[in-house]
Write a protein that holds these residues in place. Structure first.
Motif, PDB file in Angstrom:
ATOM      1  N   ILE A 116     121.975-103.890  16.054  1.00 35.49           N
ATOM      2  CA  ILE A 116     122.781-102.953  16.831  1.00 35.49           C
ATOM      3  C   ILE A 116     121.974-101.752  17.305  1.00 35.49           C
ATOM      4  N   LEU A 117     121.158-101.200  16.418  1.00 33.68           N
ATOM      5  CA  LEU A 117     120.387-100.018  16.801  1.00 33.68           C
ATOM      6  C   LEU A 117     119.210-100.408  17.679  1.00 33.68           C
ATOM      7  N   ARG A 118     118.800 -99.483  18.546  1.00 31.36           N
ATOM      8  CA  ARG A 118     117.607 -99.765  19.318  1.00 31.36           C
ATOM      9  C   ARG A 118     116.380 -99.295  18.536  1.00 31.36           C
ATOM     10  N   ALA A 119     115.284 -99.949  18.813  1.00 29.25           N
ATOM     11  CA  ALA A 119     114.093 -99.711  17.989  1.00 29.25           C
ATOM     12  C   ALA A 119     113.384 -98.415  18.363  1.00 29.25           C
ATOM     13  N   ASP A 120     113.482 -98.028  19.645  1.00 31.20           N
ATOM     14  CA  ASP A 120     112.928 -96.716  19.966  1.00 31.20           C
ATOM     15  C   ASP A 120     113.950 -95.672  19.532  1.00 31.20           C
ATOM     16  N   ARG A 121     113.552 -94.447  19.418  1.00 29.14           N
ATOM     17  CA  ARG A 121     114.419 -93.376  18.921  1.00 29.14           C
ATOM     18  C   ARG A 121     115.018 -93.713  17.561  1.00 29.14           C
ATOM     19  N   LEU A 122     114.234 -94.410  16.748  1.00 29.72           N
ATOM     20  CA  LEU A 122     114.702 -94.745  15.408  1.00 29.72           C
ATOM     21  C   LEU A 122     113.615 -94.421  14.397  1.00 29.72           C
ATOM     22  N   PRO A 246     128.287-118.008  15.556  1.00 31.74           N
ATOM     23  CA  PRO A 246     129.385-117.783  16.511  1.00 31.74           C
ATOM     24  C   PRO A 246     130.695-118.425  16.041  1.00 31.74           C
ATOM     25  N   LYS A 247     130.601-119.644  15.539  1.00 31.48           N
ATOM     26  CA  LYS A 247     131.794-120.347  15.050  1.00 31.48           C
ATOM     27  C   LYS A 247     132.511-119.580  13.962  1.00 31.48           C
ATOM     28  N   GLU A 248     131.706-119.128  12.993  1.00 32.72           N
ATOM     29  CA  GLU A 248     132.295-118.388  11.874  1.00 32.72           C
ATOM     30  C   GLU A 248     132.926-117.087  12.346  1.00 32.72           C
ATOM     31  N   MET A 249     132.210-116.382  13.201  1.00 31.58           N
ATOM     32  CA  MET A 249     132.744-115.117  13.706  1.00 31.58           C
ATOM     33  C   MET A 249     134.060-115.339  14.418  1.00 31.58           C
ATOM     34  N   PHE A 250     134.087-116.370  15.215  1.00 32.92           N
ATOM     35  CA  PHE A 250     135.300-116.666  15.973  1.00 32.92           C
ATOM     36  C   PHE A 250     136.452-117.002  15.028  1.00 32.92           C
ATOM     37  N   GLY A 251     136.181-117.938  14.139  1.00 31.84           N
ATOM     38  CA  GLY A 251     137.221-118.387  13.220  1.00 31.84           C
ATOM     39  C   GLY A 251     137.740-117.275  12.336  1.00 31.84           C
ATOM     40  N   VAL A 304     129.303-109.835  21.557  1.00 37.59           N
ATOM     41  CA  VAL A 304     128.489-108.684  21.169  1.00 37.59           C
ATOM     42  C   VAL A 304     127.231-109.138  20.423  1.00 37.59           C
ATOM     43  N   TYR A 305     127.391-110.124  19.561  1.00 39.36           N
ATOM     44  CA  TYR A 305     126.276-110.515  18.698  1.00 39.36           C
ATOM     45  C   TYR A 305     125.520-111.761  19.159  1.00 39.36           C
ATOM     46  N   HIS A 306     126.189-112.602  19.932  1.00 41.56           N
ATOM     47  CA  HIS A 306     125.539-113.862  20.297  1.00 41.56           C
ATOM     48  C   HIS A 306     125.533-114.143  21.797  1.00 41.56           C
ATOM     49  N   GLY A 307     126.156-113.309  22.575  1.00 49.00           N
ATOM     50  CA  GLY A 307     126.176-113.534  24.013  1.00 49.00           C
ATOM     51  C   GLY A 307     127.369-114.342  24.478  1.00 49.00           C
ATOM     52  N   ALA A 308     127.609-114.292  25.782  1.00 50.83           N
ATOM     53  CA  ALA A 308     128.820-114.867  26.363  1.00 50.83           C
ATOM     54  C   ALA A 308     128.888-116.396  26.242  1.00 50.83           C
ATOM     55  N   ASP A 309     127.745-117.052  26.370  1.00 48.89           N
ATOM     56  CA  ASP A 309     127.752-118.513  26.297  1.00 48.89           C
ATOM     57  C   ASP A 309     128.203-119.002  24.929  1.00 48.89           C
ATOM     58  N   SER A 310     127.660-118.377  23.897  1.00 47.22           N
ATOM     59  CA  SER A 310     128.045-118.739  22.534  1.00 47.22           C
ATOM     60  C   SER A 310     129.519-118.489  22.304  1.00 47.22           C
ATOM     61  N   ALA A 311     130.011-117.406  22.868  1.00 50.61           N
ATOM     62  CA  ALA A 311     131.420-117.072  22.708  1.00 50.61           C
ATOM     63  C   ALA A 311     132.290-118.174  23.287  1.00 50.61           C
ATOM     64  N   LYS A 312     131.872-118.663  24.454  1.00 50.92           N
ATOM     65  CA  LYS A 312     132.650-119.703  25.112  1.00 50.92           C
ATOM     66  C   LYS A 312     132.652-120.988  24.275  1.00 50.92           C
ATOM     67  N   SER A 313     131.502-121.361  23.775  1.00 48.09           N
ATOM     68  CA  SER A 313     131.476-122.612  23.017  1.00 48.09           C
ATOM     69  C   SER A 313     132.165-122.465  21.666  1.00 48.09           C
ATOM     70  N   ALA A 314     132.114-121.276  21.087  1.00 50.75           N
ATOM     71  CA  ALA A 314     132.830-121.058  19.831  1.00 50.75           C
ATOM     72  C   ALA A 314     134.327-121.226  20.057  1.00 50.75           C
ATOM     73  N   PHE A 315     134.784-120.732  21.176  1.00 48.89           N
ATOM     74  CA  PHE A 315     136.195-120.862  21.526  1.00 48.89           C
ATOM     75  C   PHE A 315     136.578-122.337  21.715  1.00 48.89           C
TER      76      PHE A 315
END
Length: 405
Positions: A116-122, A246-251, A304-315
């Motif tokens: 989640i955090l960016r590596a610069d400014r850290l 993605p599957k687990e997150m969705f479920g 948020v964590y895996h991208g839109a494609d993963s979200a679609k297939s998890a669904f």
RNA sequence: GGGCAGAUACCGAAGCGGUUAAACGGGGCAGACUGUAAAUCUGCUAGGGUAAUCCUUACGGAGGUUCGAAUCCUUCUCUGCCCA
């Protein structure tokens, strides 16, 4: 170049519970803009539990917002304080870890936090760096800044005290140690969950005592777990890990109670407030079905964590398994060792590690929770011929192909 | 230092000589239902055994009394409260 004051404050205020004292933060930001110098934002990481979940993400996301506004994040790995064990929210004394253990956990914490955090400014710091070198005189001086009555103001402590639950002396030192971190790194703002409010304020207080400009404190809500009752935590097994598939997150998101939907939209899916408001009203007047709202939330979280494609297939996978009662697209296969390719069903489940004991296998089978190639099997003692590949389904979620060697 | 109370399964909490693998609640799992791994209802919830009035393990630890103990005794460890 920093964004303007109002723009910054709008972002910072999103979703916060406490922002104290707000006018002081305004001054700090004004000063930061004028001097073109980033604020130092502190977040303490507890390495005693290095498995991060989307509950932690609430605060981490806020930190990310500060980073995106141009400020500097300081992540303090509490390797030293981890040895004490944070008493927050605990009805029992925490087990104490060794410094080595907390160091290893800290490393894993960083890896997950930087999802989640960016590596610069850290900036990452371990608090053993300064706490470990304090001697007894230093500790006594530190401890003299607080009174027993002040410590007992804290809910955790006073509740435990009232209910007769033990509180060890070293636990009273925890907030002070954590506050010392703020003194050393001279933080401008410290973030935390609402359960950290007391500790954060101790940091502010100690900074004053030690002649450092006091920090502002900002608390974020504690996200309820998937059970909808307790706060999200690994030990209660009601969590969605940042590293979940993605599957687990969705479920897991689909399993939250309906009344948590909008909360998750805000703090887990980070959806915008107009959308959330619309959903809230839709749910109330019945124009939005809770399932659909949940699907949308679940997809957003996966995204948020895996991208839109993963979200679609998890669904799609979820639809296939739970709505159409079909089988998943990918199923593991296991080779089972047995004589003549036949094995008792109860034994098979245990050998395939689908159940922890034979008793458990029998229970599941007798209750009708087991199918072989789609056929329900309620006799734990039938022998299954696995010389050809067979599909086992145990409960709602466990699928496995088995074949004998 | 002295007195009192307590330690039960994943958690909370009953039981106070046999019918107790241990009530009840929570949690977990399964089934039914459902456009959801929501809600609701039902069942199960130590391990072994294709059965049993079977075996093993289990009521803080170690001994003892008894045909028989989570339940009684001794002792140890830990915790809370009160007095100093």
């Amino acid at each position: 170049m920093f964004p303007g004051l109002n723009e910054q404050m709008d972002v910072i205020r999103q979703g916060v519970v406490d922002l104290l004292p707000e006018n002081e933060l305004v001054h700090k930001i004004e000063k930061s803009i004028k001097q073109n110098k980033p604020l130092n934002i502190k977040l303490g990481a507890d390495p005693s539990r290095p498995d991060l979940h989307i509950g932690h993400a609430v605060v981490l996301h806020k930190m990310r917002q500060f980073q995106d506004l141009g400020h500097e994040a300081t992540l303090i790995i509490g390797d030293f304080t981890g040895m004490i064990g944070d008493p927050t929210g605990k009805s029992k004394t925490r087990p104490q870890l060794t410094l080595e253990e907390t160091k290893i956990n800290g490393q894993s914490y960083i890896e997950q936090a930087t999802i989640i955090l960016r590596a610069d400014r850290l900036i990452v710091k371990y608090n053993s760096e300064w706490l470990n070198s304090m001697n007894f005189v230093d500790v006594i001086k530190l401890a003299s800044n607080y009174t027993v009555a002040q410590m007992l103001e804290r809910d955790d402590f006073s509740n435990r005290y009232k209910s007769g639950t033990p509180i060890s002396i070293h636990e009273l030192l925890y907030p002070l140690a954590q506050g010392m971190d703020s003194v050393v790194i001279k933080s401008d703002v410290e973030l935390g969950g609402t359960d950290q409010k007391f500790n954060l304020l101790v940091g502010r207080e100690l900074q004053k005592q030690y002649g450092v400009e006091p920090q502002c404190i900002l608390t974020m809500p504690i996200l309820a777990g998937t059970d909808g009752i307790q706060k999200m935590s690994k030990s209660l097994d009601n969590y969605i890990a940042l590293t979940d598939s993605p599957k687990e997150m969705f479920g897991k998101t689909m399993s939250i109670p309906d009344n948590l939907i909008t909360l998750y939209m805000l703090h887990a899916a980070f959806m915008d407030s107009a959308k959330i408001k619309a959903t809230e009203e839709g749910l109330k007047d019945g124009s939005v079905h809770p399932r659909n709202a949940k699907v949308e939330t679940a997809m957003k979280i996966v995204e948020v964590y895996h991208g839109a494609d993963s979200a679609k297939s998890a669904f799609e996978e979820f639809e296939r398994i739970f709505v159409n009662k079909d089988i998943p697209d990918v199923i593991d296969e296991m080779v089972i060792e047995c004589d003549g390719g036949k094995i008792g069903l109860a034994d098979l489940l245990m050998t395939a590690l689908l159940t922890p004991s034979k008793k458990e296998s029998r229970r599941l089978i007798e209750q009708g929770g087991v199918t072989v190639d789609g056929e329900k099997c309620t006799d734990p003692f039938t022998h299954i011929d696995i010389s050809t590949k067979r599909l086992l389904k145990v409960g709602k979620r466990k699928f496995l192909y088995v074949i004998s060697n």
